[in-house]
Design an enzyme around this catalytic site. Structure first.
Site, PDB file in Angstrom:
ATOM      1  N   SER A  23       0.841  -1.194   0.000  1.00 55.18           N
ATOM      2  CA  SER A  23       0.000   0.000   0.000  1.00 55.18           C
ATOM      3  C   SER A  23       0.873   1.239   0.000  1.00 55.18           C
ATOM      4  CB  SER A  23      -0.910   0.015   1.232  1.00 55.18           C
ATOM      5  OG  SER A  23      -1.670   1.204   1.284  1.00 55.18           O
ATOM      6  N   HIS A  24       0.358   2.302  -0.636  1.00 60.03           N
ATOM      7  CA  HIS A  24       1.003   3.608  -0.590  1.00 60.03           C
ATOM      8  C   HIS A  24       0.206   4.570   0.284  1.00 60.03           C
ATOM      9  CE1 HIS A  24       4.052   3.269  -3.986  1.00 60.03           C
ATOM     10  NE2 HIS A  24       3.445   2.091  -3.981  1.00 60.03           N
ATOM     11  N   ASN A  25      -0.801   4.052   0.987  1.00 58.59           N
ATOM     12  CA  ASN A  25      -1.638   4.841   1.888  1.00 58.59           C
ATOM     13  C   ASN A  25      -1.006   4.814   3.274  1.00 58.59           C
ATOM     14  OD1 ASN A  25      -3.651   5.486   3.866  1.00 58.59           O
ATOM     15  ND2 ASN A  25      -5.260   5.109   2.371  1.00 58.59           N
ATOM     16  N   ALA A  26      -0.433   5.932   3.701  1.00 63.47           N
ATOM     17  CA  ALA A  26       0.314   5.975   4.961  1.00 63.47           C
ATOM     18  C   ALA A  26      -0.571   5.621   6.155  1.00 63.47           C
ATOM     19  CB  ALA A  26       0.935   7.353   5.156  1.00 63.47           C
ATOM     20  N   GLY A  27      -1.820   6.087   6.148  1.00 65.68           N
ATOM     21  CA  GLY A  27      -2.723   5.777   7.250  1.00 65.68           C
ATOM     22  C   GLY A  27      -3.012   4.299   7.344  1.00 65.68           C
ATOM     23  N   GLU A  55      -2.574  -1.474 -11.297  1.00 69.60           N
ATOM     24  CA  GLU A  55      -3.949  -1.082 -11.585  1.00 69.60           C
ATOM     25  C   GLU A  55      -4.895  -2.114 -10.983  1.00 69.60           C
ATOM     26  OE1 GLU A  55      -6.827   0.040 -15.405  1.00 69.60           O
ATOM     27  OE2 GLU A  55      -4.735  -0.590 -15.700  1.00 69.60           O
ATOM     28  N   ASP A  84      -7.601  -4.770   0.496  1.00 73.09           N
ATOM     29  CA  ASP A  84      -8.497  -3.999  -0.350  1.00 73.09           C
ATOM     30  C   ASP A  84      -9.782  -3.826   0.436  1.00 73.09           C
ATOM     31  OD1 ASP A  84      -8.667  -2.673  -2.980  1.00 73.09           O
ATOM     32  OD2 ASP A  84     -10.489  -3.866  -3.150  1.00 73.09           O
ATOM     33  N   HIS A 167      -8.948   7.376   8.748  1.00 71.39           N
ATOM     34  CA  HIS A 167      -8.681   7.795   7.375  1.00 71.39           C
ATOM     35  C   HIS A 167      -9.854   7.378   6.501  1.00 71.39           C
ATOM     36  CE1 HIS A 167      -7.612   3.586   6.365  1.00 71.39           C
ATOM     37  NE2 HIS A 167      -7.109   3.571   7.582  1.00 71.39           N
ATOM     38  N   HIS A 195     -13.699  -3.663  10.381  1.00 71.64           N
ATOM     39  CA  HIS A 195     -13.590  -4.660   9.321  1.00 71.64           C
ATOM     40  C   HIS A 195     -12.156  -5.155   9.180  1.00 71.64           C
ATOM     41  CE1 HIS A 195     -12.835  -0.645   7.952  1.00 71.64           C
ATOM     42  NE2 HIS A 195     -12.441  -1.006   6.750  1.00 71.64           N
TER      43      HIS A 195
END
Length: 208
Positions: A23-27, A55, A84, A167, A195
């Protein structure tokens, strides 16, 4: 399911060592790292390794999680874990669902995404505000082996957004039985019922 007369395939165990969070989502990386504390893992984000974001062409949460985990494991040569997850709104036919991040536009602006959900709900008078979050986890190894887990939490959408913690859509999601949103909850309390926490408890029970 295994065929008749055969033993079910054992779930592969995850050994202590390096684990790439795809993941590139820091949170999200921070939240996952907290859930994995105490298991002897050195958590590394895909962003820190300059791995590209594949993608997301899957049609389900599980398919997209697997796609991301396989890509990160293949490129890094290390086990990789991908999540995901998304918000599914009953009155919107399950949208935004697997497109939850994309509703925020190219900049993944979740303020915009939350407003878009609210605007679409407003198009139908007295639309029910029931919603749920889904989290699919895929744990992949460089040899192509993958394990999957899926968690869920049900709740109600509130407006305006409340809370600056968490987030994504957290500030508009109030879990069933509570009066606070995920955006108002401290991370440990959220992980107890979320979740993602649900999916991780399943994974921990299986692979450690």
């Amino acid at each position: 399911m295994s065929g008749e007369g055969t033993e079910p395939q054992a779930i592969r165990k995850l050994k202590p060592g390096k684990l790439v969070i795809a993941s590139h989502n820091a949170g999200k990386v921070r939240e996952i790292g907290a859930l994995l504390e105490g298991y002897g893992l050195e958590v590394i984000s895909a962003a820190s390794l300059d791995l590209p974001e594949p993608e997301e062409t899957g049609t389900t949460f599980v398919m997209n999680a697997e796609l991301k985990a396989r890509a990160a494991a293949d490129l890094s040569g290390l086990p990789a874990l991908a999540d995901d997850s998304g918000l599914c709104v009953d009155a919107l036919g399950g949208d935004p669902g697997i497109f939850s991040a994309r509703w925020g536009g190219p900049d993944k602006d979740f303020g915009h995404a939350m407003r878009l959900v609210e605007d679409k709900l407003g198009e139908t008078p007295d639309a029910p505000r029931d919603a749920h979050f889904i989290c699919a986890l895929a744990l992949a190894w460089p040899d192509g082996h993958v394990e999957w887990f899926e968690g869920r939490v049900d709740g109600t959408l509130v407006w305006p957004p409340r809370g600056l913690k968490g987030h994504g859509y957290d500030p508009v999601f109030q879990p069933v039985g509570l009066t606070t949103t995920f955006g108002e909850m401290d991370e440990p309390a959220k992980n107890e019922i979320s979740h993602r926490g649900d999916a991780f408890r399943q994974m921990v029970a299986a692979v450690f």
